[in-house]
Scaffold this motif. Structure first.
Motif, PDB file in Angstrom:
ATOM      1  N   TYR A  25     -34.171  52.171  30.858  1.00 57.43           N
ATOM      2  CA  TYR A  25     -33.981  53.247  31.782  1.00 57.43           C
ATOM      3  C   TYR A  25     -32.444  53.690  31.512  1.00 57.43           C
ATOM      4  CZ  TYR A  25     -30.601  50.030  33.926  1.00 57.43           C
ATOM      5  OH  TYR A  25     -29.590  48.911  34.164  1.00 57.43           O
ATOM      6  N   THR A  26     -32.226  54.950  32.356  1.00 59.64           N
ATOM      7  CA  THR A  26     -31.171  55.578  32.373  1.00 59.64           C
ATOM      8  C   THR A  26     -30.943  56.116  33.998  1.00 59.64           C
ATOM      9  OG1 THR A  26     -29.278  57.041  31.231  1.00 59.64           O
ATOM     10  CG2 THR A  26     -31.723  57.881  31.431  1.00 59.64           C
ATOM     11  N   GLY A  34     -23.128  57.898  34.879  1.00 61.18           N
ATOM     12  CA  GLY A  34     -24.337  57.123  34.820  1.00 61.18           C
ATOM     13  C   GLY A  34     -24.331  55.882  33.824  1.00 61.18           C
ATOM     14  N   ALA A  35     -25.270  55.634  33.540  1.00 62.74           N
ATOM     15  CA  ALA A  35     -25.437  54.434  32.957  1.00 62.74           C
ATOM     16  C   ALA A  35     -26.786  54.132  32.302  1.00 62.74           C
ATOM     17  CB  ALA A  35     -25.142  52.896  33.389  1.00 62.74           C
ATOM     18  N   CYS A  36     -26.995  53.418  31.005  1.00 59.92           N
ATOM     19  CA  CYS A  36     -28.605  53.090  30.713  1.00 59.92           C
ATOM     20  C   CYS A  36     -28.324  51.606  30.486  1.00 59.92           C
ATOM     21  CB  CYS A  36     -28.649  53.674  29.440  1.00 59.92           C
ATOM     22  SG  CYS A  36     -27.782  53.243  28.048  1.00 59.92           S
TER      23      CYS A  36
END
Length: 104
Positions: A25-26, A34-36
């Motif tokens: 996911y991201t 953001g992040a993943c």
């Protein structure tokens, strides 16, 4: 000086179908951060269960860091990917250090 939160308030999540027992996911936040990551669940898990496992901790952390309650509406992007559109439902007081019963 107040420390800046590690990410802004999430606004969208992209979840990809599970392969080899991980679901990548991201997420993107309102400040373009953001992040993943990956949700470690069997690839045959119902997508709704994975969505809950992904969103719940993100919503809890956002509530703690930003004092904002979130909800998500999921929709299918492709047969093996989903997008979660996030909206703010309430603003709460961020958690504060202090003793029990202060201010009463």
């Amino acid at each position: 000086m107040k420390k800046r939160p590690p990410f802004g308030i999430p606004r969208e999540i992209i979840l990809l179908a599970g392969r080899r027992d991980v679901w990548p996911y991201t997420f993107v936040a309102d400040d373009s951060s953001g992040a993943c990551g990956k949700v470690a669940m069997p690839s045959d898990t119902a997508v709704e269960e994975v969505q809950v496992a992904l969103f719940a901790p993100l919503a809890d952390l956002t509530r703690t860091v930003h004092g904002v309650d979130l909800e998500v509406a999921w929709s299918c992007l492709t047969p093996d990917s989903w997008v979660g559109r996030i909206r703010h439902v309430a603003v709460t007081e961020p958690a504060q250090a202090g003793g029990v019963g202060e201010g009463r």
